[in-house]
Design a protein around this motif. Structure first.
Motif, PDB file in Angstrom:
ATOM      1  N   VAL A 153       0.849  -1.201   0.000  1.00 64.82           N
ATOM      2  CA  VAL A 153       0.000   0.000   0.000  1.00 64.82           C
ATOM      3  C   VAL A 153       0.877   1.240   0.000  1.00 64.82           C
ATOM      4  O   VAL A 153       2.033   1.216   0.435  1.00 64.82           O
ATOM      5  CB  VAL A 153      -0.949   0.033   1.219  1.00 64.82           C
ATOM      6  N   SER A 154       0.313   2.343  -0.494  1.00 63.71           N
ATOM      7  CA  SER A 154       1.012   3.625  -0.426  1.00 63.71           C
ATOM      8  C   SER A 154       0.650   4.330   0.879  1.00 63.71           C
ATOM      9  O   SER A 154      -0.246   3.902   1.617  1.00 63.71           O
ATOM     10  CB  SER A 154       0.648   4.498  -1.631  1.00 63.71           C
ATOM     11  N   ASP A 155       1.335   5.440   1.173  1.00 64.26           N
ATOM     12  CA  ASP A 155       1.114   6.171   2.425  1.00 64.26           C
ATOM     13  C   ASP A 155      -0.335   6.601   2.618  1.00 64.26           C
ATOM     14  O   ASP A 155      -0.822   6.691   3.743  1.00 64.26           O
ATOM     15  CB  ASP A 155       2.005   7.424   2.464  1.00 64.26           C
ATOM     16  N   GLY A 156      -1.013   6.891   1.512  1.00 62.52           N
ATOM     17  CA  GLY A 156      -2.393   7.355   1.612  1.00 62.52           C
ATOM     18  C   GLY A 156      -3.302   6.370   2.318  1.00 62.52           C
ATOM     19  O   GLY A 156      -4.244   6.760   3.011  1.00 62.52           O
ATOM     20  N   VAL A 157      -3.034   5.079   2.168  1.00 68.22           N
ATOM     21  CA  VAL A 157      -3.843   4.055   2.831  1.00 68.22           C
ATOM     22  C   VAL A 157      -3.509   4.013   4.324  1.00 68.22           C
ATOM     23  O   VAL A 157      -4.400   3.934   5.176  1.00 68.22           O
ATOM     24  CB  VAL A 157      -3.613   2.670   2.175  1.00 68.22           C
ATOM     25  N   ILE A 158      -2.233   4.082   4.642  1.00 63.40           N
ATOM     26  CA  ILE A 158      -1.794   4.086   6.045  1.00 63.40           C
ATOM     27  C   ILE A 158      -2.404   5.262   6.810  1.00 63.40           C
ATOM     28  O   ILE A 158      -2.821   5.131   7.971  1.00 63.40           O
ATOM     29  CB  ILE A 158      -0.251   4.158   6.114  1.00 63.40           C
ATOM     30  N   HIS A 159      -2.495   6.414   6.154  1.00 60.70           N
ATOM     31  CA  HIS A 159      -2.956   7.645   6.819  1.00 60.70           C
ATOM     32  C   HIS A 159      -4.461   7.850   6.746  1.00 60.70           C
ATOM     33  O   HIS A 159      -4.966   8.882   7.223  1.00 60.70           O
ATOM     34  CB  HIS A 159      -2.267   8.864   6.187  1.00 60.70           C
ATOM     35  N   ALA A 160      -5.192   6.913   6.167  1.00 63.71           N
ATOM     36  CA  ALA A 160      -6.652   7.074   6.017  1.00 63.71           C
ATOM     37  C   ALA A 160      -7.311   7.364   7.364  1.00 63.71           C
ATOM     38  O   ALA A 160      -7.052   6.682   8.356  1.00 63.71           O
ATOM     39  CB  ALA A 160      -7.253   5.819   5.396  1.00 63.71           C
ATOM     40  N   GLN A 173      -0.959  -1.655  11.437  1.00 59.62           N
ATOM     41  CA  GLN A 173      -1.616  -2.707  12.211  1.00 59.62           C
ATOM     42  C   GLN A 173      -3.111  -2.765  11.933  1.00 59.62           C
ATOM     43  O   GLN A 173      -3.711  -3.842  11.895  1.00 59.62           O
ATOM     44  CB  GLN A 173      -1.356  -2.501  13.705  1.00 59.62           C
ATOM     45  N   GLY A 174      -3.715  -1.602  11.725  1.00 57.59           N
ATOM     46  CA  GLY A 174      -5.144  -1.580  11.409  1.00 57.59           C
ATOM     47  C   GLY A 174      -5.438  -2.273  10.090  1.00 57.59           C
ATOM     48  O   GLY A 174      -6.415  -3.029   9.966  1.00 57.59           O
ATOM     49  N   ILE A 175      -4.586  -2.015   9.103  1.00 61.17           N
ATOM     50  CA  ILE A 175      -4.760  -2.670   7.800  1.00 61.17           C
ATOM     51  C   ILE A 175      -4.517  -4.172   7.939  1.00 61.17           C
ATOM     52  O   ILE A 175      -5.240  -4.990   7.355  1.00 61.17           O
ATOM     53  CB  ILE A 175      -3.797  -2.049   6.763  1.00 61.17           C
ATOM     54  N   ALA A 176      -3.504  -4.543   8.743  1.00 64.72           N
ATOM     55  CA  ALA A 176      -3.208  -5.963   8.958  1.00 64.72           C
ATOM     56  C   ALA A 176      -4.408  -6.682   9.563  1.00 64.72           C
ATOM     57  O   ALA A 176      -4.743  -7.810   9.176  1.00 64.72           O
ATOM     58  CB  ALA A 176      -1.989  -6.114   9.860  1.00 64.72           C
ATOM     59  N   VAL A 196     -10.015  -3.408   0.397  1.00 66.65           N
ATOM     60  CA  VAL A 196      -9.163  -2.543   1.215  1.00 66.65           C
ATOM     61  C   VAL A 196      -9.346  -1.082   0.824  1.00 66.65           C
ATOM     62  O   VAL A 196      -9.451  -0.198   1.681  1.00 66.65           O
ATOM     63  CB  VAL A 196      -7.680  -2.958   1.092  1.00 66.65           C
ATOM     64  N   ILE A 197      -9.429  -0.805  -0.479  1.00 67.33           N
ATOM     65  CA  ILE A 197      -9.562   0.589  -0.916  1.00 67.33           C
ATOM     66  C   ILE A 197     -10.930   1.147  -0.532  1.00 67.33           C
ATOM     67  O   ILE A 197     -11.066   2.349  -0.243  1.00 67.33           O
ATOM     68  CB  ILE A 197      -9.297   0.733  -2.435  1.00 67.33           C
ATOM     69  N   ARG A 198     -11.960   0.295  -0.486  1.00 68.77           N
ATOM     70  CA  ARG A 198     -13.288   0.777  -0.045  1.00 68.77           C
ATOM     71  C   ARG A 198     -13.257   1.164   1.430  1.00 68.77           C
ATOM     72  O   ARG A 198     -13.871   2.157   1.831  1.00 68.77           O
ATOM     73  CB  ARG A 198     -14.351  -0.291  -0.315  1.00 68.77           C
ATOM     74  N   GLY A 209      -7.617  12.272   1.507  1.00 70.45           N
ATOM     75  CA  GLY A 209      -6.646  13.314   1.813  1.00 70.45           C
ATOM     76  C   GLY A 209      -5.313  13.091   1.143  1.00 70.45           C
ATOM     77  O   GLY A 209      -4.439  13.965   1.180  1.00 70.45           O
ATOM     78  N   ASP A 210      -5.141  11.930   0.506  1.00 70.65           N
ATOM     79  CA  ASP A 210      -3.887  11.623  -0.180  1.00 70.65           C
ATOM     80  C   ASP A 210      -4.174  10.547  -1.221  1.00 70.65           C
ATOM     81  O   ASP A 210      -5.148   9.789  -1.104  1.00 70.65           O
ATOM     82  CB  ASP A 210      -2.838  11.130   0.829  1.00 70.65           C
ATOM     83  N   ASP A 211      -3.321  10.505  -2.248  1.00 71.53           N
ATOM     84  CA  ASP A 211      -3.435   9.418  -3.221  1.00 71.53           C
ATOM     85  C   ASP A 211      -3.232   8.089  -2.504  1.00 71.53           C
ATOM     86  O   ASP A 211      -2.347   7.962  -1.655  1.00 71.53           O
ATOM     87  CB  ASP A 211      -2.364   9.576  -4.306  1.00 71.53           C
ATOM     88  N   SER A 212      -4.059   7.110  -2.839  1.00 68.82           N
ATOM     89  CA  SER A 212      -4.021   5.823  -2.130  1.00 68.82           C
ATOM     90  C   SER A 212      -3.999   4.672  -3.133  1.00 68.82           C
ATOM     91  O   SER A 212      -4.794   4.651  -4.077  1.00 68.82           O
ATOM     92  CB  SER A 212      -5.246   5.681  -1.214  1.00 68.82           C
ATOM     93  N   THR A 213      -3.107   3.730  -2.908  1.00 69.45           N
ATOM     94  CA  THR A 213      -2.958   2.583  -3.808  1.00 69.45           C
ATOM     95  C   THR A 213      -2.846   1.298  -3.010  1.00 69.45           C
ATOM     96  O   THR A 213      -2.146   1.251  -1.994  1.00 69.45           O
ATOM     97  CB  THR A 213      -1.695   2.744  -4.679  1.00 69.45           C
ATOM     98  N   VAL A 214      -3.540   0.261  -3.480  1.00 69.28           N
ATOM     99  CA  VAL A 214      -3.440  -1.073  -2.890  1.00 69.28           C
ATOM    100  C   VAL A 214      -3.119  -2.062  -4.008  1.00 69.28           C
ATOM    101  O   VAL A 214      -3.825  -2.120  -5.016  1.00 69.28           O
ATOM    102  CB  VAL A 214      -4.756  -1.503  -2.197  1.00 69.28           C
TER     103      VAL A 214
END
Length: 380
Positions: A153-160, A173-176, A196-198, A209-214
């Motif tokens: 994932v890119s930073d945008g997913v981590i910072h969601a 950890q939340g994504i995990a 995950v992107i949903r 708030g940021d570009d997000s990629t999974v």
């Protein structure tokens, strides 16, 4: 050793208000490897997209040519400029390379750690730090097994959700936990990325708030397809070729009336023609016990090429559409092509390289490779 297939699924969100995503992903398949390069350009919009695209194109093209990973990383780190104000690289990169035997090599530069999902548990893909080109790179290798899943994932997913629904953001950890929660379901790579992107979009309240990629990579056995079209040049080879065709693993297609009659005769299984015309431009299909699809030859193959090239969704039940869908579902496609020339298609005195069937099959081979399929033609 049975080869494994890396099924890749991608899902992205652009930052709210931006038309272009500042992340870029390049997927390249060679005869032996699947190579995935992900880059997050600094900022967002057009500038970020250009920087990320430059990074992925350089890395993917070098890796595809077989240049050693160390040299690729050194070239990228030397090429990427550094922002004078923020003292960080203008784009990150994340490389995942998986061999047919399942050996995964992961290289991470200034990006979130790779998730490894195995036996319903999610852990960090093991890496060690190295200095390459004056920059700190994380690199690791691991032999993967069937049903393993890698997620990048890119930073945008981590910072969601940061500062909103989630004060500190979704976090690794939340994504995990989310990925582990999906373990009870049998999911393909594309659906996992979409799920995950949903969730990411939900945490952003539909305003990223940021570009997000999974990017999800599922390791599984390859789906195989063999197409037998055209009789062999020497009739004495008919039985040998049909026997080999029937012994091929995976799904099987016979394309061509003469070819279908040869298979029917040698297997002693009747050929039945379907009289339903789903498309007046496409000849009807047939059935032979043990064969997944029986179609007419050159006309249907040529129409299947057009279907594969079309961006429009098609759900017709004609032979060309059925064949195209089977090819899209397969990972590895073998075309056994008889080199006997049909006088109706071409002067029989012309070499096989310039007859119509050869042209159509070469076009089919090219479009399949464009779609990321492993495809080959064997002339008999």
């Amino acid at each position: 050793m049975e080869l494994l297939h890396a099924e890749v699924g991608l899902a992205q969100l652009s930052k709210a208000g931006e038309e272009l995503c500042g992340d870029n992903v390049e997927v390249v398949r060679t005869a032996s490897d699947t190579i995935i390069v992900i880059s997050d350009g600094l900022g967002s919009g057009v500038k970020a997209n250009i920087l990320a695209t430059l990074t992925t194109k350089i890395a993917a093209s070098m890796l595809k040519r077989g240049i050693p990973l160390e040299d690729v990383v050194d070239t990228i780190t030397a090429t990427l400029p550094v922002c004078k104000q923020r003292k960080i690289a203008y784009s990150t990169f994340h490389i995942i390379k998986i061999s047919g035997a399942g050996l995964a090599t992961v290289v991470e530069f200034d990006c979130p750690s790779t998730f490894l999902k195995r036996n319903n548990h999610v852990i960090v893909f093991p890496t060690i730090e190295k200095i390459v080109g004056g920059k700190v790179i994380k690199e690791g290798q691991l032999s993967l097994q069937e049903d393993d899943i890698l997620v990048a994932v890119s930073d945008g997913v981590i910072h969601a959700g940061i500062g909103g629904l989630l004060k500190l953001g979704w976090g690794w950890q939340g994504i995990a936990q989310q990925l582990a929660g999906e373990s009870v379901k049998v999911i393909d790579a594309d659906n996992l990325s979409q799920q995950v992107i949903r969730c990411c979009q939900g945490y952003y309240l539909d305003k990223a708030g940021d570009d997000s990629t999974v990017v999800s990579v599922k390791i599984r056995r390859p789906l195989l397809l063999t197409i037998f079209t055209g009789p062999p040049a020497d009739r004495s080879y008919d039985q040998k070729v049909v026997k080999r065709f029937l012994q091929q693993p995976g799904k099987k297609v016979v394309a061509g009336g003469t070819t279908a009659n040869i298979v029917s005769r040698i297997t002693n299984r009747p050929l039945k023609v379907n009289l339903d015309y789903h498309d007046p431009a496409i000849p009807p299909t047939g059935t032979i016990e043990g064969i997944d699809l029986v179609t007419e030859g050159v006309l249907t193959l040529n129409a299947a090429v057009d279907r594969l090239r079309s961006a429009a969704a098609w759900k017709q039940q004609d032979g060309a559409s059925l064949l195209a869908r089977m090819m899209l579902e397969a990972d590895q496609i073998t075309i056994i092509a008889g080199s006997a020339v049909n006088p109706a298609h071409q002067n029989p005195n012309f070499p096989v390289q310039i007859n119509i069937k050869s042209q159509v099959l070469n076009q089919l081979l090219a479009v399949l490779k464009e779609k990321g399929k492993q495809a080959a033609i064997e002339w008999v």
